[in-house]
Design an enzyme around this catalytic site. Structure first.
Site, PDB file in Angstrom:
ATOM      1  N   GLU A 524       0.861  -1.200   0.000  1.00  0.00           N
ATOM      2  CA  GLU A 524       0.000   0.000   0.000  1.00  0.00           C
ATOM      3  C   GLU A 524       0.887   1.236   0.000  1.00  0.00           C
ATOM      4  O   GLU A 524       1.839   1.322   0.779  1.00  0.00           O
ATOM      5  CB  GLU A 524      -0.905   0.011   1.233  1.00  0.00           C
ATOM      6  CG  GLU A 524      -1.722   1.301   1.369  1.00  0.00           C
ATOM      7  CD  GLU A 524      -2.591   1.334   2.614  1.00  0.00           C
ATOM      8  OE1 GLU A 524      -2.878   2.444   3.109  1.00  0.00           O
ATOM      9  OE2 GLU A 524      -2.987   0.248   3.106  1.00  0.00           O
ATOM     10  N   GLU A 529      -2.940  10.969   2.953  1.00  0.00           N
ATOM     11  CA  GLU A 529      -4.045  10.763   3.877  1.00  0.00           C
ATOM     12  C   GLU A 529      -4.098  11.986   4.787  1.00  0.00           C
ATOM     13  O   GLU A 529      -3.065  12.519   5.192  1.00  0.00           O
ATOM     14  CB  GLU A 529      -3.851   9.516   4.729  1.00  0.00           C
ATOM     15  CG  GLU A 529      -4.103   8.210   4.022  1.00  0.00           C
ATOM     16  CD  GLU A 529      -4.104   7.045   4.992  1.00  0.00           C
ATOM     17  OE1 GLU A 529      -5.198   6.638   5.414  1.00  0.00           O
ATOM     18  OE2 GLU A 529      -2.998   6.564   5.322  1.00  0.00           O
TER      19      GLU A 529
END
Length: 657
Positions: A524, A529
């Site tokens: 990932e 974010e």
């Protein structure tokens, strides 16, 4: 001694003059280095004098902006000088062009010194070659009883302008949207002993004052002008004792009325109209009527300038929004050379010292298709490049070729040949239910919206230990889209321009997952974010890979406190920013606006036994864009901020040639 005193007096004068000039030059200026617009400060022209152009409007003509406004004195709002004109080529530096329309010394003139001249606006008629000025005029000694519009013309943009007429509007003409029964109603003003009763207000909405003023013409006070794309011009003004706005069509020479006009928000008590057009929609910002005191702005929209107009909530947000930041609208200026760039112009009135009224200019933001006003202590025109979609073609990157991009220019759902949609509750105990309809392309953006909407959870099972099934209701919806199986890339430069929501509960992300093996052994990469760590907002740039335990990842994380960005730019969240990943066989480098946030050494990102000791970052990855709510890191949702909008301007992928 006399000679000494004389020298001392001369020296004192020189020092005083020097201090005055230094004081003038040290004032915050709109043409200060860095070219800043500073709302609420004193603004000075190129001669160092305070700009005196209140209640004004701006005409752009042949490469220059011309600002016309009321000349104010220190003790009176009456017109003692006239209408001023300033010019600028950049909106920062303003040259005094003199008095465009002087008051008259003739006591019989409607614009004699001491009359009231307000809110001048100038438009150019290409057919006649004339510059046409409209303004609100009140006759000397009659207070605000006359409620006239005045028209003046000039062959030169800076004047002098000559008054050609004044009076009320559209005498003997009915509004187009006033019904026959309203026109013929026998109800008269004298039927009411008291105003502001429900019965009186109903009569106002039914055209009581229109009928009263039918023969002599409709009142015209606070006003603006608007020229549409077809060169049709319109006079927008507060009428019916400031209770109703009118929009009246002008003749082709802009000097008179065609007789076609409408009423807008009857009984709504609107004044100070300012109007603009974007993407075929008309927007008008007005104020309420509270004298010189500020109040909350109003927003109206229409698909056609002659109606029907729809009223929306106050477009201002933030501290002092209910007072329109202590100001009142006067004009909305389209910025030349920039698409969808508009400046909200307003005045901060100071009736005790009118000349010291301050100018409030703010960039118009857009949220969910509607204009939004937020306070900026200072700003420059470059902000429009940061708050609007980038309509330019993808830039060339030396050493790379563009292999795929999505500019989201086609209105409607995202391209289904590229994007698929997650459905339902997904991960991390998040609160949102993902669904396709919360992702929409509009105005050159992909907009992922998070909404509060309560409905039954179709997966609900009473007593279930699965958090996805134990919730009886869905309370928030959002969207998550991905390119899995459609657009997958190994290595390259990934560039995503976006504006993220930062209200409580919001968890927007830009990330990738590898195509082989289950998480986290597939790898990932969190290009972006935004979430809370110990309830403190951070921007994260991460990579995760597998270990010897199922669903347990090893992380290389960078968490930058959000204040790192907002301390440098308090309006960071109002702007678009560019996230970038440079990924090759050796490293992953993650950037925000060219600032390196994290560098991941791929020699260290080897899976554990469950991932066959492979490197998950040496395989193709697909892209995900989502807006989560709450959960493990989103925090408590600020329900007053919903709906939330995560806006993605473009996604571009480059690979080395």
């Amino acid at each position: 001694m006399k000679k000494y005193l004389a020298h001392l007096f001369i020296l004192s004068c020189i020092l005083f003059y020097s201090c005055v000039q230094q004081s003038k030059s040290s004032q915050p200026k709109n043409d200060a280095p860095g070219e800043l617009i500073v709302p609420g400060e004193q603004w000075f022209d190129t001669d160092g004098d305070i700009i005196n152009a209140h209640g004004g409007g701006i005409l752009y003509h042949e490469g220059k902006y011309y600002w016309f406004g009321e000349h104010k004195g220190e003790r009176s709002n009456a017109a003692l000088v006239g209408i001023t004109c300033y010019s600028s080529s950049d909106l920062y530096t303003w040259k005094n062009e003199g008095i465009a329309l002087p008051v008259s010394e003739d006591p019989e003139s409607p614009i004699v010194r001491g009359s009231t001249i307000e809110r001048p606006k100038v438009i150019y008629n290409a057919k006649t070659g004339k510059f046409v000025m409209y303004f609100h005029l009140e006759l000397k000694g009659r207070g605000y009883d006359a409620a006239h519009v005045a028209v003046a013309v000039s062959d030169q943009v800076t004047g002098p302008y000559k008054l050609v007429k004044n009076g009320r509007v559209n005498a003997g003409k009915w509004p187009e949207n006033m019904m026959e029964a309203q026109r013929n109603s026998p109800v008269k003003s004298t039927d009411f002993k008291e105003w502001w009763t429900p019965e009186w207000m109903a009569a106002i909405k039914g055209g009581l004052f229109v009928r009263r003023d039918f023969e002599g013409g409709q009142m015209s006070r606070d006003m603006t002008l608007f020229v549409d794309d077809d060169n049709k011009a319109y006079h927008i003004y507060s009428s019916e004792d400031n209770l109703t706005l009118h929009i009246a069509e002008l003749t082709d020479d802009y000097l008179d009325y065609t007789g076609k006009y409408i009423r807008v928000e009857p009984g709504g008590h609107n004044e100070a109209p300012a109007i603009f057009k974007k993407d075929g929609c008309y927007f008008m910002i007005t104020s309420g009527c509270t004298g010189w005191d500020p109040n909350a702005a109003r927003l109206l929209t229409a698909d056609h300038i002659m109606g029907q107009w729809t009223l929306h909530p106050n477009p201002c947000k933030g501290e002092d929004a209910q007072l329109t930041f202590h100001s009142q609208s006067t004009f909305i200026l389209p910025v030349q050379g920039k698409e969808n760039a508009f400046i909200f112009m307003a005045d901060r009135w100071r009736p005790q010292n009118p000349i010291d009224g301050r100018y409030i200019w703010l960039p118009i933001l857009f949220e969910n298709g509607l204009p939004v006003l937020k306070w900026f202590d200072k700003w420059d025109l470059g902000i429009f490049d940061k708050i609007n979609a980038d309509t330019s073609v993808p830039k060339e990157v030396e050493g790379y070729k563009l292999v795929w991009n999505d500019e989201f220019d086609n209105p409607g759902a995202p391209d289904r040949e590229v994007w698929s949609f997650e459905e339902g509750f997904a991960r991390n105990h998040e609160l949102q239910w993902y669904q396709e309809e919360n992702a929409e392309c509009r105005d050159g953006l992909l907009v992922i919206s998070a909404r509060r909407e309560k409905r039954e959870n179709p997966l609900y099972e009473r007593g279930s230990n699965d958090w996805r099934r134990s919730r009886e209701y869905i309370e928030y919806t959002s969207s998550s889209i991905k390119t899995e199986g459609r657009k997958e890339f190994q290595y390259g430069r990934f560039e995503i321009r976006a504006r993220i929501p930062v209200a409580g509960g919001s968890w927007p992300a830009i990330w990738t997952l590898g195509t082989e093996m289950e998480w986290p052994s597939n790898g990932e990469i969190d290009i972006m974010e935004y979430y809370r760590i110990d309830d403190v907002p951070h921007i994260l740039a991460n990579a995760a890979w597998g270990t010897d335990e199922q669903w347990k990842a090893k992380w290389d994380s960078s968490a930058t406190p959000f204040t790192h960005f907002t301390d440098r730019d308090p309006r960071w969240a109002d702007k678009f920013h560019t996230w970038r990943m440079d990924w090759d066989e050796d490293a992953i480098r993650l950037y925000l606006d060219d600032e390196l946030l994290n560098e991941v050494d791929l020699s260290e990102t080897v899976n554990g036994s469950l991932g066959d000791h492979k490197n998950p970052f040496q395989q193709p990855h697909y892209l995900l864009l989502n807006l989560a709510i709450g959960g493990q890191h989103g925090g408590t949702p600020d329900n007053s901020a919903f709906p939330l909008h995560y806006e993605i301007d473009y996604v571009r992928v480059y690979q080395k040639k």
